[in-house]
Write an enzyme that holds these catalytic residues in place. Structure first.
Site, short mmCIF file in Angstrom:
data_model
loop_
_atom_site.label_atom_id
_atom_site.label_comp_id
_atom_site.label_asym_id
_atom_site.label_seq_id
_atom_site.Cartn_x
_atom_site.Cartn_y
_atom_site.Cartn_z
N SER A 106 0.84 -1.21 0.00
CA SER A 106 0.00 0.00 0.00
C SER A 106 0.86 1.25 0.00
CB SER A 106 -0.89 0.00 1.25
OG SER A 106 -1.47 1.29 1.44
N GLN A 127 0.97 -0.03 -4.70
CA GLN A 127 -0.35 0.60 -4.91
C GLN A 127 -0.26 2.10 -4.66
OE1 GLN A 127 -2.24 1.66 -1.93
NE2 GLN A 127 -3.83 2.61 -3.21
N TYR A 129 -2.64 5.84 -4.39
CA TYR A 129 -3.82 6.70 -4.52
C TYR A 129 -3.36 7.94 -5.26
CZ TYR A 129 -6.39 3.88 -1.14
OH TYR A 129 -7.04 2.86 -0.51
N THR A 155 -5.39 2.72 -7.41
CA THR A 155 -6.72 2.40 -6.87
C THR A 155 -7.71 3.45 -7.36
OG1 THR A 155 -5.75 1.31 -4.96
CG2 THR A 155 -8.02 2.08 -4.72
N ARG A 164 -17.17 5.20 7.19
CA ARG A 164 -17.16 3.87 7.82
C ARG A 164 -17.60 4.08 9.26
NH1 ARG A 164 -11.30 2.54 5.12
NH2 ARG A 164 -12.06 2.46 2.97
N LYS A 232 -7.08 -0.81 -9.86
CA LYS A 232 -7.74 -1.61 -8.81
C LYS A 232 -9.07 -0.96 -8.43
CE LYS A 232 -7.18 -3.28 -4.06
NZ LYS A 232 -7.96 -2.37 -3.24
N HIS A 256 -13.16 -3.20 -2.93
CA HIS A 256 -12.36 -2.66 -1.82
C HIS A 256 -12.73 -3.34 -0.50
CE1 HIS A 256 -9.67 1.02 -1.22
NE2 HIS A 256 -9.79 0.57 0.01
N ARG A 259 -15.50 -1.60 1.64
CA ARG A 259 -15.13 -0.42 2.42
C ARG A 259 -15.40 0.88 1.67
NH1 ARG A 259 -11.52 -1.93 6.49
NH2 ARG A 259 -10.07 -0.18 6.31
N ASP A 287 -10.24 -9.62 -6.19
CA ASP A 287 -10.05 -9.55 -4.74
C ASP A 287 -11.36 -9.30 -4.03
OD1 ASP A 287 -8.38 -6.63 -3.21
OD2 ASP A 287 -10.45 -6.85 -3.78
N GLY A 288 -11.42 -9.76 -2.77
CA GLY A 288 -12.61 -9.57 -1.95
C GLY A 288 -13.19 -10.87 -1.47
N ARG A 291 -11.32 -16.63 0.95
CA ARG A 291 -11.01 -17.20 2.27
C ARG A 291 -10.65 -18.68 2.22
NH1 ARG A 291 -10.85 -12.56 2.72
NH2 ARG A 291 -12.05 -11.16 4.06
N ARG A 311 -7.61 -8.79 4.29
CA ARG A 311 -7.64 -8.97 5.75
C ARG A 311 -6.94 -10.23 6.24
NH1 ARG A 311 -12.64 -6.99 4.04
NH2 ARG A 311 -13.38 -5.02 4.98
C1 LIG Z 1 -7.47 -2.32 6.83
C2 LIG Z 1 -7.53 -2.25 5.34
C3 LIG Z 1 -6.74 -1.32 4.69
C4 LIG Z 1 -6.77 -1.23 3.29
N1 LIG Z 1 -5.92 -0.37 2.67
C5 LIG Z 1 -5.93 -0.29 1.33
C6 LIG Z 1 -5.01 0.54 0.66
O1 LIG Z 1 -4.17 1.20 1.26
N2 LIG Z 1 -5.10 0.60 -0.70
C7 LIG Z 1 -6.02 -0.12 -1.41
O2 LIG Z 1 -6.07 -0.02 -2.63
N3 LIG Z 1 -6.87 -0.95 -0.79
C8 LIG Z 1 -6.83 -1.07 0.54
N4 LIG Z 1 -7.68 -1.94 1.16
C9 LIG Z 1 -8.55 -2.83 0.36
C10 LIG Z 1 -7.81 -4.14 0.02
O3 LIG Z 1 -6.78 -3.90 -0.90
C11 LIG Z 1 -8.74 -5.19 -0.60
O4 LIG Z 1 -9.42 -4.62 -1.70
C12 LIG Z 1 -9.75 -5.79 0.36
O5 LIG Z 1 -9.25 -5.87 1.67
C13 LIG Z 1 -10.09 -7.17 -0.15
O6 LIG Z 1 -11.00 -7.79 0.63
P1 LIG Z 1 -10.65 -8.89 1.79
O7 LIG Z 1 -10.11 -8.12 2.91
O8 LIG Z 1 -12.01 -9.44 2.03
O9 LIG Z 1 -9.71 -9.92 1.25
C14 LIG Z 1 -7.65 -2.06 2.55
C15 LIG Z 1 -8.43 -3.01 3.21
C16 LIG Z 1 -8.37 -3.11 4.59
C17 LIG Z 1 -9.21 -4.16 5.26
C1 LIG Z 2 -5.40 8.86 4.23
C2 LIG Z 2 -5.07 7.40 4.51
C3 LIG Z 2 -5.84 6.52 3.58
C4 LIG Z 2 -5.64 5.06 3.87
C5 LIG Z 2 -6.70 4.30 3.16
C6 LIG Z 2 -6.61 2.85 3.40
C7 LIG Z 2 -7.72 2.14 2.70
O1 LIG Z 2 -7.78 2.08 1.51
C8 LIG Z 2 -8.74 1.51 3.45
O2 LIG Z 2 -9.57 0.81 2.85
O3 LIG Z 2 -8.78 1.71 4.67
#
Ligand SMILES: Cc1cc2nc3c(=O)[nH]c(=O)nc-3n(C[C@H](O)[C@H](O)[C@H](O)COP(=O)(O)O)c2cc1C
Ligand SMILES: CCCCCCC(=O)C(=O)O
Length: 359
Positions: A106, A127, A129, A155, A164, A232, A256, A259, A287-288, A291, A311
């Protein structure tokens, strides 16, 4: 370490992590409708095996954007791995390399991309932003190229971080001592300042992310790197076709992890349409809610070249650092190898649309 299923690592992580960190990791946006929808969509898919195929030597290895992987499996970008373990992304990189899985780092990693690369023995993607401060992106891209990262993942489902409710309720902020060390101090500083009733992360994204970017801006990025580009967060065939026209080399089909857009369709439900629209002209990653090894097989049947877990990697990290992440990945790999044999699909290329039925 006793062999565990992924849900055991999840239960262990829940015990290890503080309430607010757990909520940040597990939580979703809006009504959190997506947290179960992604899993339900995968569970509705049933596998249809072929019989009397020689499966005495199954081979789960594959290649993704030219990099060899031990299986069509990788780790999705997740911000701030130090929330789960002091070694953070360095431990994750070591584990991914040991197993032969892809690791997507990330932009908001808590260890430097150089330290992560030094610990890695497998392929790394970075990755991004899209920040308002484009010069911060350029600096990071140069560093990623120098450190040997193999692709950039932009992304595109997050013009801002969605509301959230758990994070807002907790007034969630990244704890002091954990920082997004790869971005300028102006970008990282507010990550750990929160006000009651709001998420510092959501607020900060509104200050830093550029919500005005369009397809036309991809050219700007392309001109600044020789690395392959991956988008992504694509969920429609139209966008997949547009991406291919723009010369994008890869797509991560993703909502995502539930989220971002509440009530978005589960990624796996968009996969076939996207794979068809791409028509083999770019690599497709799902992705997503992945498990189990069977989920890898389902993704391949619907046109993915590989799948990512988000996760679960952090659950492993919270459980026992690098060893825990490695165990999570090995569990998935072991399950997938068994599914290959039972499906009569001894190679990754043996998974086809006919191998899956929607029930
Ligand atoms: C705590 C957390 C932080 C994340 N941070 C990012 C991130 O920095 N950049 C991003 O593109 N996606 C981020 N994601 C999304 C993940 O890349 C991914 O799309 C998602 O977790 C996939 O689902 P899963 O957790 O069910 O496997 C984040 C997800 C979680 C749970
Ligand atoms: C400004 C910090 C952004 C972090 C975002 C992380 C992310 O994508 C997520 O789902 O949480």
């Amino acid at each position: 370490m006793a062999e565990l299923a992924l849900r055991d690592y999840e239960a262990s992580a829940r015990e290890q992590l503080s309430g607010p960190v757990w909520d940040f990791l597990e939580g979703g946006s809006g009504t959190e409708s997506m947290l179960t929808a992604g899993r339900d969509a995968l569970d509705r898919l049933r596998l249809r095996p072929r019989c009397l195929v020689d499966v005495s030597a199954c081979e789960p290895a594959t290649t993704l954007l030219g990099a060899r992987l031990a299986a069509p499996l990788g780790i999705a970008p997740v911000a701030y791995h130090q929330l789960a373990h002091p070694e953070g992304e360095v431990a994750t990189a070591r584990a991914a390399g040991a197993v032969g899985a892809l690791f997507t780092v990330s932009m908001f990693a808590s260890r430097t991309i150089e330290d992560i690369a030094a610990a890695a023995t497998g392929p790394l993607w970075l990755q991004l932003y899209w920040l308002k401060r484009r010069e911060s992106m350029i600096g990071l891209i140069r560093r990623a190229e120098d450190a040997g990262y193999r692709a950039l993942v932009l992304t595109v489902d997050a013009p801002l971080v969605a509301h959230r409710p758990r994070d807002a309720r907790n007034g969630f902020a990244v704890p002091a001592g954990i920082r997004a060390v790869n971005v300028d101090s102006s970008v990282m500083s507010a990550s750990y300042e929160a006000e009651a009733g709001e998420s510092a992360i959501a607020r900060h994204s509104k200050e830093q992310f550029d919500p005005s970017i369009t397809w036309a801006d991809l050219e700007w990025l392309r001109e600044r790197t020789s690395l392959p580009l991956v988008l992504k967060g694509v969920l429609s065939g139209e966008d997949a076709g547009r991406a291919v026209e723009c010369g994008i080399e890869g797509l991560v089909v993703s909502n995502h992890g539930g989220r971002q857009l509440d009530f978005a369709l589960p990624a796996v439900d968009a996969l076939q349409e996207i794979a068809e629209a791409a028509g083999g002209r770019c690599q497709i990653v799902l992705d997503g809610a992945v498990r189990h090894g069977a989920d890898i097989a389902k993704g391949l049947c619907l046109g993915a070249d590989a799948v990512l877990v988000g996760r679960p990697a952090l659950w492993g990290l919270a459980h026992s650092g690098s060893d825990g992440v490695e165990s999570v990945l090995r569990t998935l790999l072991g399950e997938f190898s068994e599914v290959m044999a039972l499906m009569g699909a001894p190679r990754v290329s043996d998974f086809h649309r006919s191998g899956i039925v929607r029930s």
